[in-house]
Design a protein around this motif. Structure first.
Motif, PDB file in Angstrom:
ATOM      1  N   LYS A 218      -6.760 -54.322 -54.794  1.00 26.72           N
ATOM      2  CA  LYS A 218      -6.007 -54.274 -55.810  1.00 26.72           C
ATOM      3  C   LYS A 218      -6.216 -54.390 -57.218  1.00 26.72           C
ATOM      4  O   LYS A 218      -5.633 -53.735 -58.183  1.00 26.72           O
ATOM      5  N   ASP A 219      -7.343 -55.111 -57.347  1.00 27.48           N
ATOM      6  CA  ASP A 219      -7.844 -55.307 -58.686  1.00 27.48           C
ATOM      7  C   ASP A 219      -8.500 -53.871 -59.250  1.00 27.48           C
ATOM      8  O   ASP A 219      -8.473 -53.543 -60.335  1.00 27.48           O
ATOM      9  N   ALA A 220      -9.273 -53.403 -58.164  1.00 28.66           N
ATOM     10  CA  ALA A 220      -9.894 -52.091 -58.797  1.00 28.66           C
ATOM     11  C   ALA A 220      -8.953 -50.874 -58.749  1.00 28.66           C
ATOM     12  O   ALA A 220      -9.113 -49.784 -59.174  1.00 28.66           O
ATOM     13  N   ASP A 221      -7.862 -51.115 -57.972  1.00 20.48           N
ATOM     14  CA  ASP A 221      -6.748 -50.222 -57.729  1.00 20.48           C
ATOM     15  C   ASP A 221      -7.238 -48.997 -57.117  1.00 20.48           C
ATOM     16  O   ASP A 221      -6.998 -47.838 -57.447  1.00 20.48           O
ATOM     17  N   LYS A 222      -8.166 -49.184 -55.988  1.00 18.21           N
ATOM     18  CA  LYS A 222      -8.737 -48.072 -55.257  1.00 18.21           C
ATOM     19  C   LYS A 222      -9.222 -48.632 -53.875  1.00 18.21           C
ATOM     20  O   LYS A 222      -9.549 -49.815 -53.677  1.00 18.21           O
ATOM     21  N   ALA A 223      -9.922 -47.557 -53.204  1.00 19.09           N
ATOM     22  CA  ALA A 223     -10.407 -47.872 -51.927  1.00 19.09           C
ATOM     23  C   ALA A 223     -11.727 -48.323 -52.000  1.00 19.09           C
ATOM     24  O   ALA A 223     -12.584 -47.591 -53.245  1.00 19.09           O
ATOM     25  N   LEU A 224     -12.270 -49.424 -51.731  1.00 22.13           N
ATOM     26  CA  LEU A 224     -13.850 -49.854 -51.805  1.00 22.13           C
ATOM     27  C   LEU A 224     -14.398 -50.009 -50.360  1.00 22.13           C
ATOM     28  O   LEU A 224     -13.682 -50.191 -49.246  1.00 22.13           O
ATOM     29  N   PRO A 225     -15.735 -49.937 -50.158  1.00 17.54           N
ATOM     30  CA  PRO A 225     -16.349 -50.208 -48.866  1.00 17.54           C
ATOM     31  C   PRO A 225     -15.937 -51.718 -48.459  1.00 17.54           C
ATOM     32  O   PRO A 225     -16.141 -52.879 -49.132  1.00 17.54           O
ATOM     33  N   VAL A 226     -15.923 -51.569 -46.973  1.00 14.35           N
ATOM     34  CA  VAL A 226     -15.765 -52.861 -46.353  1.00 14.35           C
ATOM     35  C   VAL A 226     -17.183 -53.854 -46.624  1.00 14.35           C
ATOM     36  O   VAL A 226     -17.046 -54.857 -46.731  1.00 14.35           O
ATOM     37  N   SER A 227     -18.339 -53.047 -46.783  1.00 16.13           N
ATOM     38  CA  SER A 227     -19.425 -53.968 -46.966  1.00 16.13           C
ATOM     39  C   SER A 227     -19.354 -54.801 -48.419  1.00 16.13           C
ATOM     40  O   SER A 227     -19.912 -55.844 -48.478  1.00 16.13           O
ATOM     41  N   GLU A 228     -18.485 -54.128 -49.255  1.00 15.58           N
ATOM     42  CA  GLU A 228     -18.405 -54.784 -50.556  1.00 15.58           C
ATOM     43  C   GLU A 228     -17.392 -56.196 -50.305  1.00 15.58           C
ATOM     44  O   GLU A 228     -17.660 -57.229 -50.725  1.00 15.58           O
ATOM     45  N   LEU A 229     -16.322 -55.808 -49.437  1.00 14.11           N
ATOM     46  CA  LEU A 229     -15.501 -56.884 -48.911  1.00 14.11           C
ATOM     47  C   LEU A 229     -16.237 -58.054 -48.384  1.00 14.11           C
ATOM     48  O   LEU A 229     -16.150 -59.064 -48.871  1.00 14.11           O
ATOM     49  N   THR A 230     -17.041 -57.842 -47.475  1.00 10.49           N
ATOM     50  CA  THR A 230     -17.589 -58.788 -46.799  1.00 10.49           C
ATOM     51  C   THR A 230     -18.893 -59.677 -47.583  1.00 10.49           C
ATOM     52  O   THR A 230     -19.075 -60.964 -47.656  1.00 10.49           O
ATOM     53  N   ALA A 231     -19.348 -58.908 -48.516  1.00 17.14           N
ATOM     54  CA  ALA A 231     -20.269 -59.415 -49.462  1.00 17.14           C
ATOM     55  C   ALA A 231     -19.821 -60.344 -50.447  1.00 17.14           C
ATOM     56  O   ALA A 231     -20.049 -61.584 -50.642  1.00 17.14           O
ATOM     57  N   ARG A 232     -18.405 -59.850 -50.943  1.00 13.88           N
ATOM     58  CA  ARG A 232     -17.531 -60.924 -51.465  1.00 13.88           C
ATOM     59  C   ARG A 232     -17.234 -62.167 -51.078  1.00 13.88           C
ATOM     60  O   ARG A 232     -17.025 -63.320 -51.485  1.00 13.88           O
ATOM     61  N   PHE A 233     -16.784 -62.015 -49.682  1.00 14.90           N
ATOM     62  CA  PHE A 233     -16.505 -63.016 -48.854  1.00 14.90           C
ATOM     63  C   PHE A 233     -17.599 -63.960 -48.562  1.00 14.90           C
ATOM     64  O   PHE A 233     -17.382 -65.286 -48.860  1.00 14.90           O
ATOM     65  N   ALA A 234     -18.829 -63.557 -48.347  1.00 12.29           N
ATOM     66  CA  ALA A 234     -19.985 -64.158 -48.413  1.00 12.29           C
ATOM     67  C   ALA A 234     -20.127 -65.180 -49.627  1.00 12.29           C
ATOM     68  O   ALA A 234     -20.525 -66.391 -49.401  1.00 12.29           O
ATOM     69  N   ALA A 235     -19.945 -64.473 -50.714  1.00 12.24           N
ATOM     70  CA  ALA A 235     -20.497 -65.084 -52.014  1.00 12.24           C
ATOM     71  C   ALA A 235     -19.429 -66.029 -52.326  1.00 12.24           C
ATOM     72  O   ALA A 235     -19.679 -67.125 -53.171  1.00 12.24           O
ATOM     73  N   ALA A 236     -17.930 -65.609 -52.360  1.00 10.65           N
ATOM     74  CA  ALA A 236     -16.942 -66.637 -52.827  1.00 10.65           C
ATOM     75  C   ALA A 236     -15.661 -66.537 -51.959  1.00 10.65           C
ATOM     76  O   ALA A 236     -14.796 -67.116 -52.733  1.00 10.65           O
ATOM     77  N   GLY A 237     -15.873 -66.419 -50.932  1.00 12.28           N
ATOM     78  CA  GLY A 237     -14.676 -66.799 -49.952  1.00 12.28           C
ATOM     79  C   GLY A 237     -13.748 -65.655 -50.036  1.00 12.28           C
ATOM     80  O   GLY A 237     -13.693 -64.963 -50.856  1.00 12.28           O
ATOM     81  N   THR A 238     -12.516 -65.685 -49.172  1.00 10.18           N
ATOM     82  CA  THR A 238     -11.602 -64.641 -48.952  1.00 10.18           C
ATOM     83  C   THR A 238     -10.725 -64.528 -50.082  1.00 10.18           C
ATOM     84  O   THR A 238     -10.059 -63.549 -50.531  1.00 10.18           O
ATOM     85  N   LYS A 239     -10.583 -65.646 -50.747  1.00  8.73           N
ATOM     86  CA  LYS A 239      -9.792 -65.870 -52.055  1.00  8.73           C
ATOM     87  C   LYS A 239      -9.964 -64.856 -53.217  1.00  8.73           C
ATOM     88  O   LYS A 239      -9.349 -64.920 -54.036  1.00  8.73           O
ATOM     89  N   SER A 240     -11.290 -64.698 -53.074  1.00  6.28           N
ATOM     90  CA  SER A 240     -11.734 -63.923 -54.233  1.00  6.28           C
ATOM     91  C   SER A 240     -11.599 -62.408 -54.182  1.00  6.28           C
ATOM     92  O   SER A 240     -11.913 -61.670 -55.298  1.00  6.28           O
TER      93      SER A 240
END
Length: 927
Positions: free
Chosen positions: A149-171
């Motif tokens: 929603k912040d980028a307002d576009k589709a992003l790869p799931v790999s990016e999602l998991t990388a961010r979960f790993a770095a800063a948790g799901t709330k990020s």
RNA sequence: GCCCGGGUGGUGGAAUGGUAGACACGAAGGACUUAAAAUCCUUUGGGCAGUAAUGUCCGUACGGGUUCGAGUCCCGUCCCGGGUACCA
């Protein structure tokens, strides 16, 4: 020499095919233009005369654009997965691919018969593995992306998991399922790979969910909402029930706002855009939590009128709401159970028919208005839908008529909340005008002040927030069918995984029967030894009809590419569709899904533009015009009476095949022969020696004997006549009945045109090299102007008369001059390409080149008039006409008009109050 | 109910606020032809007056309005087609 349309049309169709006249390249010095027709589903019945309407229009436009110097992409293909082929396969055991192939051949034959300028080398078929490979590929891409929603576009799931790993799901601010766990980075990292994977499934743009679906037992499949009409299947009319099933879903709701906003950037009809807006159904409001009395729980409601919160006198929950059992007090239990039960048993049809009737039941419990702590009774009613919002509404009877009806019925209080509300005793008043009363913290405020005040108050206390709700739901993507694209997924330990990209396409396996398995699995469950890598179960459902059609415009750009759905260069060149023509039955289905996929493909860097079609035109439906004969009741022998005399008898009207009726006159002999139910001794009561049929406009269908096949029309009058006539019938976007009665008019026009070139008696070419006269040039350039302007705005029905007028003028002027006829042929070429090519050759030009001539340029100098016939009005009524020089001054005109005899007569000696002179228009004398 | 379209001759339809009915079909009459087909010519919204040229009134679903002038713009009503619906 006669106008031998059959020979001419065959000759040029062969020429175009041999010379690949309409083949188009992906590079050119010319500007590009992309004209696309919605591709057809190749049904067994073949084309009827209504189908080509849009194709003819788009073909004229394409040919015109070519002559205007554009490199035009105008392809055709087939949406060849679909139910009818499968149903036929179920009946006959024949593989749907076989019948589909036959139907497509028939369609191509019929289309080629009409002289379209399609680049057939680019034909696509959605059911071909080399096509659906890319449909499956897009599915996989959707699976590998989430919506940020912040980028307002589709992003790869790999990016999602990388961010979960770095800063948790709330990020991550993502569009996802309701039930995602909240995890810190450490918690996330502590999960197993499989556990992490399972969580990502809740974020992906395509996902598996247990969804309430429209299950149609008779068809053995799930239907989309737009395939269900009035509780029965749109195709076949079978009953549909609600059932919970594991389904692939498409997270189209992630794109809701972009789908809505994009509508403002496209040149589509207002009605289609409005339908899409309604379908998306965005409503801005607030969610408010009402604490339940004597409970820790709260009921969340969605409201678009949070400003009316002090007028809430009860809450209404859907009977399916999850708190129902808990809220029901022992005293109310019997009543609630009965109501919930009755709701379940009522069919959707019943519920729709009883819209006006108020029904509901009190649960016995109360909740508290968060603003003033007032006790609010909680009711159940089936007008609240479990699937929309939170399945609970706050009722404000003074401001909402439905709530008012409910309150009145159950004797609940009605509190006025605005000083501008009137007549609350009689009905609700939904006004936002005035100032609030009885309203606590917003007393005295206006609507604009109250809303932010209330929302802030709620947000500060965590009792609610501003919220946007959509009517649109995520789209169900699974079909329990055989004849569709296999979903390229296998299952391991109950979790879905994508098959390797290199294993695409995942081809449809052979099955013994096209029916569900004995255990209720889809037909693919019958495929023997069909396992991924020999061990994993494949997904057994197939994709819906709209999958293959949601991206096909890209494939035409580069149809034989094995490595990509289309090359970057091809997409960069053609970009998007400039003109898209098709029926408006696809308003919320195909057109919405296509926009969704296009936006996704833009997000992942494939599409160049946010919207796939800049301009959309919906051609009207061609209806049937049925003919009737009238059988006299109980007559022996059977007696049929002509339409004009039927009033004198008691008669039964019977449909009669329109193909044996001409100008509403029945061919009695053919009628007798064609019908087994008409005895040889049948009696026909005629009028003026003819049997006249009655007529009515109905849907074009076999059962009404009113289907007209374009092949028959082409055989009798030629393709050029058919093309002209379909355009001549009326505005492209209007629905209109097909009536063959008028077709001789356009046929006669072409013959008249022919006679400008040839003497029909002697067969001699009568074209001369003489210089054109001003009169001839004027007639020609009038037509050039009219036709050129009309085509630009797709007003083809008005260009045909312009041709007729020109032919009539030239005939009267006895003009056979090459100088005039050359341009005539050119402006006619988009409409009637065969005769245009033929006459172009007759004029001594290189064969087959009219297609690429420059469209004649209108020269205003030829239309300059040196005088003008002024209509002279007296009080708005024309009483005379007077000719004045084109440059005459108004005051001179006025003087002469007033001196005119007729005007004098009407003046009766009085002085006119006013004289209006509009130069080159009109004179109006006001007395 | 709500949201879009639309209502013009016997028919399909045309008409930037400026001569309503272009163009075409059909119909009627006529020419050519032994005849038919084809082609060509004339008439064709309705009423009234006139032998006629012509004149005149009415007329774009209905009722109002704006305007020198309304099929066209505005308000209200009726009818037809399409979409959509207890959407909070």
């Amino acid at each position: 020499m006669e106008y031998a349309f059959r020979d001419i049309e065959k000759k040029w169709q062969a020429f175009w095919e041999k010379n690949q006249t309409y083949r188009v390249e992906n590079q050119s010095d010319k500007p590009k233009y992309y004209v696309l027709d919605m591709f057809p589903y190749p049904s067994g019945a073949g084309l009827h005369v209504g189908h080509p309407l849009g194709y003819i229009a788009s073909d004229i436009f394409s040919r015109f654009k070519r002559m205007k110097g554009f490199n035009v992409l105008h392809p055709m293909g087939f949406d060849s997965f679909g139910l009818p082929a499968e149903q036929y396969a179920i009946q006959t055991g024949q593989h749907p691919a076989v019948t589909t192939e036959q139907n497509i051949s028939r369609y191509i034959e019929q289309l080629k018969n009409i002289g379209f300028s399609f680049d057939w080398s680019r034909e696509v078929r959605t059911s071909n593995p080399d096509y659906y490979k890319w449909t499956q590929w897009i599915f996989q891409e959707l699976f590998q992306h989430y919506y940020d929603k912040d980028a307002d576009k589709a992003l790869p799931v790999s990016e999602l998991t990388a961010r979960f790993a770095a800063a948790g799901t709330k990020s991550v601010n993502a569009v996802c399922d309701e039930d995602v766990p909240v995890l810190s980075a450490d918690e996330w990292n502590a999960l197993s790979e499989t556990e992490q994977y399972a969580i990502t499934l809740k974020y992906r743009l395509t996902y598996v969910a247990d969804a309430v679906v429209n299950w149609c037992p008779a068809l053995g499949t799930v239907l989309a909402n737009d395939e269900v009409k009035d509780g029965v299947s749109e195709r076949g009319g079978y009953p549909v029930e609600q059932k919970l099933m594991r389904q692939w879903m498409m997270r189209i709701t992630a794109y809701a706002d972009r789908l809505l906003n994009g509508l403002n950037t496209v040149d589509w009809s207002e009605s289609i855009k409005e339908q899409q807006r309604n379908w998306i159904g965005r409503s801005q409001g607030a969610s408010v939590r009402f604490p339940i009395e004597n409970s820790e729980r709260q009921i969340e409601v969605f409201t678009t009128r949070v400003d009316t919160i002090y007028g809430v006198t009860f809450l209404v929950l859907a009977p399916e709401h999850e708190y129902v059992d808990e809220l029901t007090t022992p005293e109310q239990k019997a009543a609630v159970d009965a109501y919930v039960d009755a709701t379940k048993r009522r069919s959707e049809l019943d519920r729709m028919m009883e819209v006006k009737k108020v029904s509901g039941v009190f649960t016995g419990s109360y909740c508290l208005n968060p603003f003033n702590g007032e006790k609010v009774p909680i009711y159940l009613a089936d007008y609240v839908l479990a699937g929309y919002g939170t399945g609970a509404v706050m009722a404000v009877p003074s401001g909402d008529q439905r709530d008012w009806n409910f309150a009145t019925h159950f004797g609940l209080p009605i509190i006025p909340i605005l000083d501008a509300q009137k007549d609350i005793a009689e009905q609700a008043d939904a006004t936002k005008e005035g100032h609030y009363i009885n309203s606590g913290i917003i007393n005295g405020m206006s609507y604009a002040e109250a809303v932010p005040t209330l929302v802030n108050w709620l947000e500060e206390r965590g009792l609610g927030k501003g919220k946007i709700n959509y009517r649109m739901r995520d789209a169900v993507f699974s079909r329990q069918r055989y004849w569709g694209e296999p979903v390229p997924v296998f299952f391991k330990d109950g979790l879905p995984y994508l098959i390797d990209e290199k294993d695409l396409p995942l081809e449809l396996p052979a099955v013994d029967k096209y029916l569900p398995t004995e255990t209720g699995e889809p037909p693919l469950g019958r495929a023997a030894d069909w396992k991924y890598k020999g061990e994993y179960e494949y997904e057994l459902s197939t994709m819906p009809g709209w999958a293959g059609s949601s991206w096909y415009w890209f494939r035409y750009m580069d149809p034989r590419n094995d490595n990509e759905l289309a090359s970057k260069e091809a997409i960069a060149y053609w970009k998007s569709i400039d003109l898209y023509v098709g029926g408006n039955e696809h308003a919320t289905g195909h057109l919405l899904y296509s926009r969704f996929w296009n936006k996704f493909l833009k997000d992942i860097g494939i599409a160049e533009e946010e919207e796939f079609a800049k301009k959309l035109v919906n051609q009207g439906m061609i209806q049937g015009r049925s003919n009737f004969v009238y059988r006299v009741k109980d007559s022996q022998p059977a007696t049929f009476v002509s339409a004009g005399l039927k009033g004198q008898y008691e008669v039964t009207p019977l449909h009669v095949d329109v193909n044996i009726v001409e100008q509403d006159v029945l061919d009695v002999e053919k009628f007798k022969q064609s019908r087994t139910d008409v005895p040889a001794d049948a009696v026909f009561i005629l009028e003026d020696g003819k049997y006249v049929c009655g007529w009515e406009v109905e849907k074009m269908s076999k059962s009404k004997f009113n289907v007209v096949n374009p092949d028959d029309v082409v055989e009798r009058y030629g393709a050029d006549t058919l093309r002209l006539y379909e355009m001549f019938l009326g505005p492209l976007t209007d629905s209109k009945p097909w009536n063959t009665n008028g077709i001789s008019g356009t046929f006669n026009f072409l013959r008249k045109l022919w006679r400008l070139f040839f003497d029909e008696q002697t067969g001699k070419n009568v074209v001369t090299e003489d210089a054109a006269t001003p009169e001839e040039l004027k007639a020609l350039h009038k037509a050039i102007k009219k036709v050129g302007e009309d085509i630009e705005v797709l007003s083809f029905n008005t260009s045909v008369p312009a041709f007729m007028v020109l032919a009539n003028d030239l005939t009267s002027l006895k003009c056979h001059k090459k100088a005039i006829l050359s341009d005539f042929v050119k402006i006619l070429a988009p409409f009637a390409p065969h005769i245009a090519e033929e006459l172009w050759e007759v004029l001594g030009n290189e064969a087959g080149t009219v297609t690429f001539q420059e469209f004649p340029v209108f020269n205003p100098a030829f239309l300059v008039e040196n005088s003008f016939e002024y209509p002279i009005q007296i009080n708005g009524k024309v009483r005379a006409t007077l000719s004045f020089p084109a440059d005459a001054q108004p005051k001179d005109i006025e003087a002469e008009v007033l001196a005119n005899e007729t005007v004098q007569k009407w003046l009766e000696g009085k002085t006119p109050k006013k004289v209006v002179v509009v130069p080159k228009r009109i004179v109006n004398v006001v007395i």
